[in-house]
Design a protein around this motif. Structure first.
Motif, mmCIF file in Angstrom:
data_model
loop_
_atom_site.group_PDB
_atom_site.id
_atom_site.type_symbol
_atom_site.label_atom_id
_atom_site.label_comp_id
_atom_site.label_asym_id
_atom_site.label_seq_id
_atom_site.Cartn_x
_atom_site.Cartn_y
_atom_site.Cartn_z
ATOM 1 N N ALA A 43 94.825 39.142 38.041
ATOM 2 C CA ALA A 43 96.000 39.970 37.728
ATOM 3 C C ALA A 43 95.624 41.453 37.737
ATOM 4 C CB ALA A 43 96.587 39.571 36.383
ATOM 5 N N ALA A 44 94.444 41.788 37.159
ATOM 6 C CA ALA A 44 94.003 43.183 37.140
ATOM 7 C C ALA A 44 93.724 43.677 38.562
ATOM 8 C CB ALA A 44 92.768 43.333 36.270
ATOM 9 N N GLU A 45 93.102 42.818 39.388
ATOM 10 C CA GLU A 45 92.822 43.203 40.775
ATOM 11 C C GLU A 45 94.116 43.415 41.558
ATOM 12 O OE1 GLU A 45 90.683 41.246 44.687
ATOM 13 O OE2 GLU A 45 90.021 40.618 42.694
ATOM 14 N N PHE A 46 95.068 42.512 41.371
ATOM 15 C CA PHE A 46 96.361 42.652 42.046
ATOM 16 C C PHE A 46 97.060 43.936 41.602
ATOM 17 C CE2 PHE A 46 100.978 41.978 42.006
ATOM 18 C CZ PHE A 46 101.195 41.793 43.353
ATOM 19 N N GLN A 47 97.029 44.177 40.283
ATOM 20 C CA GLN A 47 97.669 45.387 39.764
ATOM 21 C C GLN A 47 96.973 46.638 40.324
ATOM 22 O OE1 GLN A 47 97.732 45.584 35.509
ATOM 23 N NE2 GLN A 47 99.377 47.110 35.488
#
Length: 167
Positions: A43-47
């Motif tokens: 999720a952090a990478e996507f964000q």
């Protein structure tokens, strides 16, 4: 993120303890923790990628607007309105062009200049008109206003007119 309260967590823990058993429960909890960590990392990478794409899009917009401003600024040099006005003014202020006759183009039709005429000789009627004009412009005599006397039956109207002319 999920709307799970303490009571629901306790219920899930009790069901997991009964279903999995106390012996394998610590390994399952460790594995669930690792999955949660992986999900958070993804999720952090996507964000982060999404934020980077937004910054690139903003940079592209900024570059486009900068290019438009640069193009507009380059329009102020060369053959633009201000330069042509400055050229016209400088051409108009040149003194050497005054000594030469003006150049006329052959494709435009120009009327020849009108020839001056001599005025007519004054006639006696002109003098009479001028004297009448001068008489009108002479200052008038200051007279005192007299109220006309009331007209009675024994006074004739011609006498009232004579009195008005006399005053």
């Amino acid at each position: 993120m999920f709307d799970i309260g303490w009571s629901e967590l306790v219920l899930i823990g009790v069901v997991a303890l009964v279903a999995i058993g106390p012996k394998e429960l610590p390994g399952v909890l460790r594995m669930v923790g690792q999955w949660m960590g992986k999900a958070r990392k993804m999720a952090a990478e996507f964000q982060g990628q999404f934020q980077e794409a937004m910054r690139e899009a903003e940079m592209a917009d900024l570059k486009k607007s900068f290019d438009e401003v640069k193009e507009a600024a380059s329009g102020f040099t060369g053959n633009n309105l201000m330069t042509s006005l400055q050229k016209d003014v400088s051409d108009a202020l040149r003194v050497d062009a005054l000594d030469k006759p003006a150049e006329t183009s052959t494709d435009t039709a120009v009327e020849p200049p009108a020839t001056p005429t001599t005025p007519e000789e004054p006639t006696p009627a002109t003098f009479v008109e001028a004297e009448a004009h001068a008489a009108v412009n002479e200052p008038l005599a200051i007279t005192r206003e007299v109220e006309p006397a009331p007209v009675t039956q024994d006074t004739a109207p011609s006498e009232a007119i004579k009195d008005a002319k006399a005053s």
